[in-house]
Design a protein around this motif. Structure first.
Motif, short mmCIF file in Angstrom:
data_model
loop_
_atom_site.label_atom_id
_atom_site.label_comp_id
_atom_site.label_asym_id
_atom_site.label_seq_id
_atom_site.Cartn_x
_atom_site.Cartn_y
_atom_site.Cartn_z
N UNK A 145 18.29 -14.44 5.60
CA UNK A 145 18.96 -14.29 6.99
C UNK A 145 20.13 -15.22 7.32
N UNK A 146 21.25 -14.92 6.31
CA UNK A 146 22.28 -15.66 6.13
C UNK A 146 23.30 -15.88 7.28
N UNK A 147 23.33 -14.75 8.23
CA UNK A 147 24.09 -14.81 9.34
C UNK A 147 23.58 -16.02 10.38
N UNK A 148 22.12 -16.11 10.46
CA UNK A 148 21.66 -17.23 11.18
C UNK A 148 21.75 -18.45 10.51
N UNK A 149 22.00 -18.52 9.20
CA UNK A 149 21.44 -19.94 8.47
C UNK A 149 22.68 -20.50 7.85
N UNK A 150 23.81 -19.84 7.73
CA UNK A 150 25.22 -20.20 7.06
C UNK A 150 26.05 -20.59 8.16
N UNK A 151 26.38 -21.73 8.11
CA UNK A 151 27.82 -22.28 9.24
C UNK A 151 28.72 -22.67 8.62
N UNK A 152 29.97 -21.60 8.71
CA UNK A 152 31.32 -22.38 8.00
C UNK A 152 31.74 -23.48 8.41
N UNK A 153 32.06 -24.35 7.51
CA UNK A 153 32.63 -25.80 7.65
C UNK A 153 34.34 -25.57 8.21
N UNK A 154 34.57 -26.27 9.08
CA UNK A 154 35.96 -26.12 9.31
C UNK A 154 36.70 -26.99 8.34
#
Lengths: 185, 389
Positions: free
Chosen positions: B147-156
């Motif tokens: 469930x990558x969309x819910x669990x991967x958070x792009x890092x600024x």
């Protein structure tokens, strides 16, 4: 004769007769709440592909014709296979798979849908009546394996819930470990 | 790929294992850039948590770069630098929808291993026993993220790898523990434990406006970090007769308004309660040493909040009468990381909070067993070892 009567897991005699000489069966009932409408779930549970996916860990179900399904459960040696007739007396509320003649593992399977409170979706109750050995021996055996059957029914419901809510069933297929790849218990 | 594997109690080895694969159109594969050890790993390394299997890849706190995505993944892409919370959420069940991500109904493939004890299963987690899912962990070259969309958070860009790493678990857990306390500006918050989670809880409590924060531990270097980095007052529990008495003196006899347990089932202590726990745990009569938790319950002011972040098994001797008669509010959970990670990355980007000082030691993945040894025995002031695959 052990008196086996736990809430939600009870011995019942298939023909309502006495224990002596009767076919014994164990009925397992479990419930789960799924975020979907009764109509959607009713439609899915009529679909043999959905049934096969959620029972993938122990059975396959295929459509034959005229609402009949063919159930196959592989055993360590050989398999047991039988036909059922789908009984839909209450559309959107319940479905029942009634066995036709011959050996089988499930005497009867039914699923019931009712709305859950608020926006929680639908409460799904699955009842499976297992055809299992009779008499005292059957009773003792069942006392040992009832937990396993309960887990099996629970797992069917969990797999259906995950498939409906997320489009997939959580899996450890190809899960890396030093034991190799693929990691199901 | 190479990966750190559990092979039995206190037996960690780096081994060659198969690479993970995309198994669902919603998966992503990450090349792990950094991972770190968590105090809760020590519970299964020491043999107190069941359902580990020989050869399990461990590690649940990590960040990295996406190298592959399934066909239905849209919101993140190959090349993204992302941080991933340790508990896996599906985003669609009733719990995820309520931001209670570690309670997700749909991500534990071994749900039936948990239900006999918990009643209902939790979410799955990476590298943390088969009852908690059995997913391969992140002390490895690559890891599969369902469930990558819910669990991967792009890092600024302005947030470093190390800052993002701790948002995966230690920071999110500590932040959640402080959030549980509904902190008012004049509150005093006491935190048991000055490890990664405890320090993050202390710093978060300050950020949320607590008047005073008090950190409790026994290691001088950790107490120093609590003072210098989190701005806490500190108590060395080995240097005082009674932590409860000291806290009462420090708070005019009221007790702290909120008490956070960032210790868990392998608590150390000094009194008879600790000796009792130690014997019972050694004899395998119970799983937990609960001295820190019991202190927190007694020390907390009447009507106060007890926020439990420590990981426990099936602790006995839990003084429910004290909780009840004092009218305490108990709040606890495994971390709901997905609820907090965007806020944490924002805090890091704005310079409001920086967790990177937790990374006291850095190891190559090949040296991870040595890193865990240092971490377990707190050698050389080790707060968190960071592993670079």
């Amino acid at each position: 004769m052990p008196n086996y009567d736990r809430s939600r897991m009870v011995f019942v005699t298939a023909d309502g007769g006495t224990l002596e000489g009767a076919t014994r069966a164990t009925e397992i009932e479990r419930s789960i709440t799924i975020r979907a409408s009764e109509d959607e779930l009713y439609r899915l549970w009529r679909d043999p592909q959905h049934l096969s996916r959620i029972m993938d860990h122990f059975a396959t179900v295929t459509a034959v014709d005229g609402g009949r399904h063919y159930w196959v459960i592989p055993l360590p040696i050989g398999q047991i296979a039988w036909n059922t007739r789908t009984v839909a007396e209450h559309p959107s509320e319940s479905l029942r798979w009634e066995p036709l003649a011959g050996p089988r593992i499930f005497d009867d399977v039914s699923v019931h849908f009712r709305p859950a409170p608020g926006d929680r979706g639908t409460e799904v109750t699955l009842r499976i009546r297992f055809a299992l050995p009779s008499g005292i021996v059957g009773c003792v055996v069942m006392g040992r394996i009832d937990t396993g059957l309960g887990l099996l029914v629970n797992t069917v419901l969990r797999r259906s819930k995950s498939l409906v809510e997320t489009g997939e069933i959580p899996t450890l297929a190809h899960n890396p470990s030093a034991r190799g790849s693929g990691d199901t218990i | 790929m190479r990966a750190l594997c559990w092979n039995g109690v206190n037996d960690l080895r780096v081994e060659t294992v198969p690479d993970p694969e995309i198994t669902s159109p919603r998966d992503a594969i990450l090349r792990v850039k950094l991972s770190t050890a968590c105090g809760s790993d020590l519970h299964f390394i020491d043999g107190y948590l069941p359902t580990m299997r020989e050869g399990d890849v461990i590690g649940h706190e990590f960040m990295g770069e996406i190298t592959a995505v399934g066909s239905e993944v849209r919101s993140v892409a190959v090349g993204d630098r992302v941080v991933v919370p340790s508990f896996i959420g599906c985003g669609n069940c009733g719990y995820c929808q309520q931001d209670l991500w570690s309670l997700c109904d749909n991500t534990n493939p071994n749900a039936e291993l948990q239900t006999p004890i918990l009643g209902y299963p939790t979410a799955g987690i990476y590298g943390y026993t088969h009852a908690f899912g059995g997913y391969a962990g992140a002390h490895a070259g690559y890891v599969r993220v369902p469930h990558a969309e819910e669990n991967c958070f792009p890092v600024p860009d302005e947030v470093s790898d190390e800052q993002a790493l701790f948002a995966s678990d230690a920071w999110a857990t500590g932040y959640m523990g402080a959030d549980f306390c509904d902190i008012h500006p004049d509150d005093v918050v006491a935190v048991w434990g000055c490890g990664g989670v405890g320090l993050m809880a202390q710093q978060s409590a300050s950020l949320m406006g607590a008047e005073r924060v008090i950190g409790i531990d026994r290691f001088p270097e950790r107490l120093r970090l609590a003072r210098e980095k989190a701005g806490s007052e500190t108590i060395d529990y080995t240097a005082v007769e009674s932590v409860v008495d000291v806290l009462q003196r420090m708070t005019g006899g009221r007790g702290p308004d909120a008490c956070i347990d960032a210790v868990g089932m392998e608590a150390h202590g000094t009194g008879i309660g600790y000796a009792y726990d130690r014997v019972k745990q050694a004899l395998r009569l119970h799983t937990d040493r609960g001295d820190a938790l019991r202190q927190a319950i007694v020390a907390c002011r009447k009507g106060g909040t007890l926020s439990i972040l420590g990981v426990y098994g099936v602790l006995d001797k839990f003084p429910m009468g004290v909780v009840m008669n004092k009218g305490l509010t108990v709040r606890t959970a495994q971390q709901h990381g997905q609820r907090y990670v965007p806020q944490l990355l924002d805090h890091a980007a704005q310079g409001q909070m920086d967790p990177s000082y937790l990374a006291t030691h850095r190891f190559s993945l090949e040296d991870a067993p040595r890193g865990y040894e240092m971490f377990k025995h707190k050698e050389d002031g080790c707060v968190r070892p960071v592993f670079v695959p």
